[in-house]
Design an enzyme around this catalytic site. Structure first.
Site, PDB file in Angstrom:
ATOM      1  N   HIS A  49     -13.510 -38.346 -31.408  1.00 50.38           N
ATOM      2  CA  HIS A  49     -12.273 -39.015 -30.980  1.00 50.38           C
ATOM      3  C   HIS A  49     -11.036 -38.230 -31.414  1.00 50.38           C
ATOM      4  O   HIS A  49      -9.976 -38.807 -31.674  1.00 50.38           O
ATOM      5  CB  HIS A  49     -12.239 -40.452 -31.511  1.00 50.38           C
ATOM      6  CG  HIS A  49     -13.284 -41.295 -30.871  1.00 50.38           C
ATOM      7  ND1 HIS A  49     -13.108 -41.880 -29.626  1.00 50.38           N
ATOM      8  CD2 HIS A  49     -14.543 -41.600 -31.244  1.00 50.38           C
ATOM      9  CE1 HIS A  49     -14.205 -42.537 -29.295  1.00 50.38           C
ATOM     10  NE2 HIS A  49     -15.098 -42.375 -30.250  1.00 50.38           N
ATOM     11  N   SER A 102     -13.947 -44.554 -34.596  1.00 49.68           N
ATOM     12  CA  SER A 102     -13.808 -44.951 -33.195  1.00 49.68           C
ATOM     13  C   SER A 102     -13.477 -46.415 -32.996  1.00 49.68           C
ATOM     14  O   SER A 102     -12.961 -46.791 -31.955  1.00 49.68           O
ATOM     15  CB  SER A 102     -15.089 -44.612 -32.443  1.00 49.68           C
ATOM     16  OG  SER A 102     -16.198 -45.236 -33.049  1.00 49.68           O
ATOM     17  N   LYS A 160     -15.975 -36.894 -23.871  1.00 47.56           N
ATOM     18  CA  LYS A 160     -14.769 -37.729 -23.978  1.00 47.56           C
ATOM     19  C   LYS A 160     -13.568 -36.915 -23.441  1.00 47.56           C
ATOM     20  O   LYS A 160     -13.447 -36.783 -22.242  1.00 47.56           O
ATOM     21  CB  LYS A 160     -14.592 -38.214 -25.420  1.00 47.56           C
ATOM     22  CG  LYS A 160     -15.808 -39.055 -25.902  1.00 47.56           C
ATOM     23  CD  LYS A 160     -15.539 -39.779 -27.189  1.00 47.56           C
ATOM     24  CE  LYS A 160     -16.796 -40.328 -27.858  1.00 47.56           C
ATOM     25  NZ  LYS A 160     -17.572 -41.295 -27.087  1.00 47.56           N
TER      26      LYS A 160
HETATM   27  N1  PLP Z   1     -19.736 -39.774 -32.733  1.00 52.29           N
HETATM   28  C1  PLP Z   1     -18.740 -40.634 -32.457  1.00 52.29           C
HETATM   29  C2  PLP Z   1     -17.685 -40.874 -33.490  1.00 52.29           C
HETATM   30  C3  PLP Z   1     -18.688 -41.289 -31.206  1.00 52.29           C
HETATM   31  O1  PLP Z   1     -17.722 -42.144 -30.933  1.00 52.29           O
HETATM   32  C4  PLP Z   1     -19.699 -41.019 -30.259  1.00 52.29           C
HETATM   33  C5  PLP Z   1     -19.716 -41.688 -28.940  1.00 52.29           C
HETATM   34  O2  PLP Z   1     -19.507 -42.852 -28.785  1.00 52.29           O
HETATM   35  C6  PLP Z   1     -20.718 -40.113 -30.602  1.00 52.29           C
HETATM   36  C7  PLP Z   1     -20.706 -39.512 -31.837  1.00 52.29           C
HETATM   37  C8  PLP Z   1     -21.792 -39.775 -29.627  1.00 52.29           C
HETATM   38  O3  PLP Z   1     -21.253 -38.914 -28.652  1.00 52.29           O
HETATM   39  P1  PLP Z   1     -22.048 -38.646 -27.288  1.00 52.29           P
HETATM   40  O4  PLP Z   1     -21.562 -39.659 -26.313  1.00 52.29           O
HETATM   41  O5  PLP Z   1     -21.699 -37.243 -26.917  1.00 52.29           O
HETATM   42  O6  PLP Z   1     -23.485 -38.819 -27.603  1.00 52.29           O
END
Ligand code: PLP
Length: 421
Positions: free
Chosen positions: A236, A208, A267
């Site tokens: 992502h 990310s 997202k």
């Molecule tokens: N995994 C990744 C790669 C993320 O970018 C994010 C969110 O920023 C998450 C997990 C966590 O997702 P959530 O917002 O659904 O808790």
């Protein structure tokens, strides 16, 4: 935050702790916290929250800023966060199923709405079954300790998301951290891990902070060579990577070789909230029995489920939405590079404008907002020290004019700060 537990403590031990001692304990804790806060400010890494006064979308209004602000930092990749059909589905679910369940799933928190979404997610990813969580953070926190024991091994990319790192901390498996995207290092760790019962390779599909993509084909080759399973976090990627938006596994032709996927509904898939695990039936069944964030946290609210279900239906009805953003991403990346900026990653709507210095990233982001472009500077501890950047994210909902306006503003602000000439 600080006062509540301390005051509760004072109530619990009434008579044993004197008010003067409590005041002194509080003053001591405050001194420590204030010093920490000052050090964050001193390092230029303080994060201010800006207040949006409109719906999420490419055009927003931000408190204290100009009327029409262009948003270039949401994970609203497909522009579905405020899509009329997604909103209508949320409203219908609120009306027909209520605001929430006041329960966890296994007590009285499962509606047909939840089962239907889990089935759709499994169908979308072409896996056996899916289980919903309140967030992907929870899905990552809840999976590893259920799947792996001290007899097993977990091999994790060093730049995996914080929630994966936390999930791994909770599990008692043997831990191997391999260098970012480094297949040679992964292979040597796999060799070391042959002595364990199960091996799980864990990687973000797309990272990310840099927008770089895991080499899944080669990772799956190694997994097969060393008898390991592959897990990917597709937060992502879900909804827009690959010809029909199934994700990085589709893009790289390994849908049938990646065993487990965790992803988010917060997202591209409508942006409300929620996460899930999708994978083999036995794993999903066991997670329903043992996964702590699932067992001990409230069920997803019906309007959130309604929005995500509609987002998935839109994606499954046509590949057009998933494919709509590649050209826009390309436009932004090439115009920015032509202007002299260094953009990290490749071919992904996460376009990090690399600046290095935390203060510079923050000042430039502030100047961009003055020009009506909402972007955010990222610095330590979100990214490594010395690698501060402004992370720009392209959405299918941006027009070419929006993208050009963003690039023009970057050019002006970059010149002011001596980043480009
Ligand atoms: N995994 C990744 C790669 C993320 O970018 C994010 C969110 O920023 C998450 C997990 C966590 O997702 P959530 O917002 O659904 O808790």
């Amino acid at each position: 935050m600080l006062r509540t537990p301390l005051l509760r403590l004072a109530t619990t031990f009434r008579g044993q702790i004197s008010p003067a001692r409590l005041r002194s304990a509080l003053a001591n804790a405050n001194k420590i916290l204030e010093a920490e806060l000052q050090s964050i400010k001193g390092a230029g890494t303080w994060k201010n929250e800006r207040i949006i006064t409109s719906k999420q979308g490419p055009h927003i209004t931000v408190q204290g800023s100009r009327e029409d602000t262009l948003n270039f930092c949401a994970n609203n990749y497909l522009g579905l966060s405020s899509h009329p059909e997604v909103i209508a589905a949320g409203i219908a679910a609120l009306r027909d199923y209520g605001a929430g369940l006041s329960s966890v799933r296994f007590i009285c928190g499962t509606q047909d709405l939840h089962k239907n979404l889990e089935q759709k997610i499994a169908e979308f990813h072409q896996r056996d079954d899916a289980i919903l969580y309140a967030s992907c953070f929870d899905a990552n926190a809840g999976i590893f300790e259920v799947l792996l024991t001290p007899e097993d091994a977990i091999l994790s990319d060093e730049l995996n998301h914080a929630s994966i790192i936390d999930g791994i901390r909770l599990c008692k498996a043997n831990k191997y951290r391999y260098r970012h995207l480094d297949l040679t290092d992964l292979e040597s760790k796999l060799k070391e891990a042959q002595k364990h019962r199960l091996r799980l390779i864990v990687t973000d599909g797309v990272f990310s902070m840099d927008g770089d993509i895991a080499p899944l084909k080669e990772i799956c080759d190694l997994a097969e060579k060393y008898n390991a399973l592959v897990f990917i976090d597709e937060c992502h990627a879900t909804g827009f990577m690959g010809p029909t938006g199934r994700g990085t596994d589709e893009l790289l032709g390994v849908m049938d070789r990646v065993a487990i996927i965790n992803s988010t509904l917060g997202k591209a898939l409508g942006g409300a909230a929620g996460g899930y695990t999708v994978g083999p039936q036995a794993l999903i069944d066991l997670l329903r029995q043992r996964s702590r964030p699932y067992l001990f946290s409230n069920t997803l609210p019906p309007p959130v489920v309604g929005c995500a279900t509609k987002a998935l239906e839109l994606l499954m009805a046509s590949a057009e939405i998933a494919q709509s953003m590649a050209a826009k991403t390309k436009r932004f990346r090439s115009e920015m590079q032509a202007a002299g900026f260094k953009i990290g990653g490749a071919d992904h709507p996460i376009c990090p404008v690399m600046l290095g210095d935390a203060r510079l990233a923050s000042l430039m982001a502030d100047d961009m907002l003055k020009k009506g472009i909402y972007v955010i500077g990222f610095s330590y501890p979100v990214v490594p020290k010395g690698k501060a950047r402004i992370r720009v994210q392209i959405s299918a909902a941006h027009s070419n004019e929006d993208i050009d306006r963003c690039v023009d503003s970057f050019r002006e602000v970059g010149r002011k700060h001596g980043v480009v000439s």
